[in-house]
Structures are given as C-alpha cells and as structure tokens.
Design a protein around this motif. Structure first.
Motif, PDB file in Angstrom:
ATOM      1  N   SER A 102       0.839  -1.194   0.000  1.00 20.44           N
ATOM      2  CA  SER A 102       0.000   0.000   0.000  1.00 20.44           C
ATOM      3  C   SER A 102       0.873   1.242   0.000  1.00 20.44           C
ATOM      4  N   GLU A 105       2.773   1.846   3.187  1.00 19.69           N
ATOM      5  CA  GLU A 105       4.000   1.070   3.390  1.00 19.69           C
ATOM      6  C   GLU A 105       5.092   1.464   2.401  1.00 19.69           C
ATOM      7  N   ARG A 164      -1.115  -8.512  -4.363  1.00 22.86           N
ATOM      8  CA  ARG A 164      -2.028  -7.578  -3.694  1.00 22.86           C
ATOM      9  C   ARG A 164      -3.306  -8.269  -3.241  1.00 22.86           C
ATOM     10  N   LYS A 168      -4.344 -10.152   3.820  1.00 22.27           N
ATOM     11  CA  LYS A 168      -3.495  -9.286   4.635  1.00 22.27           C
ATOM     12  C   LYS A 168      -3.091  -9.962   5.946  1.00 22.27           C
ATOM     13  N   GLU A 169      -3.895 -10.938   6.370  1.00 21.87           N
ATOM     14  CA  GLU A 169      -3.580 -11.632   7.616  1.00 21.87           C
ATOM     15  C   GLU A 169      -2.249 -12.373   7.541  1.00 21.87           C
ATOM     16  N   LYS A 171       0.479 -11.317   6.036  1.00 21.70           N
ATOM     17  CA  LYS A 171       1.509 -10.330   6.318  1.00 21.70           C
ATOM     18  C   LYS A 171       1.515  -9.954   7.797  1.00 21.70           C
ATOM     19  N   GLU A 172       0.332  -9.720   8.361  1.00 17.68           N
ATOM     20  CA  GLU A 172       0.250  -9.318   9.765  1.00 17.68           C
ATOM     21  C   GLU A 172       0.772 -10.407  10.686  1.00 17.68           C
TER      22      GLU A 172
END
Length: 293
Positions: A102, A105, A164, A168-169, A171-172
């Motif tokens: 994003s 980032e 993309r 996202k989980e 990465k987190e």
C-alpha cells in the motif's frame, strides 16, 4: 445431487464432443507438419501428405542435424532461455513485491507505478534501442538477448496484482512472528504466489525461445545466432558443383517443404516438454493476477 449419482445429460455429451473437436483442430496442424517432415519429396510436392507420412524418410532431419551450426544455435537458445527466464523471474519478483504494498508502506508506489505504465504505452523506437545496446558493448554477446527484456512490465503487473490479492492476515501474522521484508517475501509471498510465478515463467520461456528478430538485429556473426534466427536464415543451398553421388542423391530426395516442417517441429519440442509441468498453474495464475481490488 452428488457428483457420484448425477447422470450424464445431452449437454455433457455435446460439451465433450466440442472439446474433442477443439483438440483435433489444435493437434491436426502438428500432425500435418510431422507427416510432411517425414515424407518423401515427390509425395510432398504432389500434395499427397495429410496426417500420415508417405514414403517414410528421415532425409529432412538428417540434412538439418548434419551440421554443427544447428547444435551451436540450439545451445545459444538454451543458454538464452536459462539466463533470460532466470533474470526475468528475479527482477519481476523484486519489482512486483514492493509495488504490491500500500502507499502507506511504500510512499513512492504511485510514482513508480506511473513510470511502469508509461513504459507499456511508449517506446523509444528500434534505432534508439539498437544504439543503446551498441553503446553498452553488448552486440554479439548472449547478454544482448537477455538484458533488454529483463523487466517485462506485463509480467510485473500480473504478479503485483496477484500479491495484492493475498490475504493481509498473512503479512500481519508474519510481522507478529518477527519476520522482516525479506523473510516475508521468501517464506510467504513466493511460495503462495507459485501459480502466478509459474505463469510468467512460461511466458518468459516461450518469448525467449520463439524470438528470432533480436538475434537477427544484434548478432552479426552467424555462430552467435539463437536457434530461431538460425532457422529463419537457413536456406537449402546444396552445392551441386560437388560430384559426390551421395550429395546429389540427397538433393534429389529433399524438399524445402519437408525441411521447413522439420525445423518447425524441432523448435516446438522444448515448449511441448515444458508446458505440461506449468499448465496446472496457468489458468489459476493468470486469472488471479489479472484481477485488481
């Protein structure tokens, strides 16, 4: 109704027949090419060959393979594919990975994205392209066939969109476990993005293997020609001044159509061998990579 108990309908049979017909349409040109390459000159010139060789002969392949230049050109193409596809893979991943982040980032993401799209829409032209390669001293070297196409923008966008769309989980959770950017790339993104990476790798292999124009422009010495350029330049020129009876007999048997068919078939064999291993990733990778959130 479950798949085990479902009965075949007329639609199923029609779809199966349609798929068989499409398969035959795709396979028929290859079978015709092989049949011509294995047929006698008189049968080929007379238009008697369809899908089965007539008066079977290996003369076309023997003429093509009985030359050290063929094997040298084949080796150049193999080297080009190995270096070119490998370099494209590395640079595509290293470029697509940060571009998939994003703007929070990666602050300069939009600026870089603008430059990427610009290179897809506009080019400097053939002459500036040639002059740049010449000024870098790359002419008549394998790197002239590899470096100019080292960053395929279409492949970068495909892999970027695939990354993309990853949850996202992932990465987190990686950051919580103490992973840095390189660990995230090597241990999470690359393994998960195998379908997209296999797809762009197939694109790279086919593009490098089938290209003849760059070899024609950038190589002034025939010994540096890749296989496709060698085949494009190859012309049947039997020396009829030779009185050798075997040479004259070969000239009488050999047809230009048979020789060209043999060239075409030999050049598609490597792609046919590689494609089955990457095919299962192809549809999945290009579909997910082409969708943008």
């Amino acid at each position: 109704m479950s798949e085990k108990t479902r009965k075949l309908t007329m639609t199923d049979y029609l779809l199966a027949a349609l798929l068989v017909l499409i398969t035959l349409v795709c396979v028929a040109p290859i079978l015709h090419t092989v049949a011509i390459s294995l047929s006698d000159k008189s049968a080929v010139e007379g238009g008697k060959v369809l899908f089965v060789p007539v008066d079977f002969t290996w003369d076309a392949y023997m003429k093509m393979l009985d030359d050290a230049k063929f094997f040298r050109a084949f080796g150049v193409s193999v080297e080009r594919v190995a270096l070119g596809a490998g370099l494209q893979f590395i640079l595509t991943v290293l470029m697509a990975y940060p571009m998939s982040m994003s703007t929070r980032e990666f602050a300069g993401r939009n600026v870089y994205m603008w430059f990427i799209v610009f290179t897809m829409l506009f080019g400097g032209g053939l002459i500036p392209w040639y002059l740049v390669i010449k000024s870098l001293g790359l002419l008549n070297s394998i790197w002239a066939l590899v470096i100019p196409s080292a960053v395929p923008v279409f492949n970068v966008i495909l892999v970027m969109n695939f990354m993309r769309n990853l949850p996202k989980e992932l990465k987190e959770a990686s950051y919580i476990d103490g992973a840095g950017p390189w660990q995230l790339l090597l241990r999470i993104y690359i393994p998960v993005a195998v379908p997209a990476l296999a797809t762009v790798t197939l694109f790279s292999i086919v593009a490098h293997w089938n290209d003849f124009f760059q070899g024609l422009i950038l190589m002034s010495r025939p010994e540096n020609y890749p296989l496709q350029t060698y085949i494009q330049q190859l012309v049947v020129q039997l020396d009829l001044n030779e009185t050798d009876s075997e040479t004259l007999a070969q000239a009488a048997k050999l047809s230009n159509k048979s020789l060209n068919a043999a060239k075409i078939f030999v050049t598609i064999i490597p792609v046919l061998l590689v494609y089955p291993f990457l095919q299962r990733y192809f549809i999945h990778g290009i579909t997910l990579g082409s969708v943008k959130e």
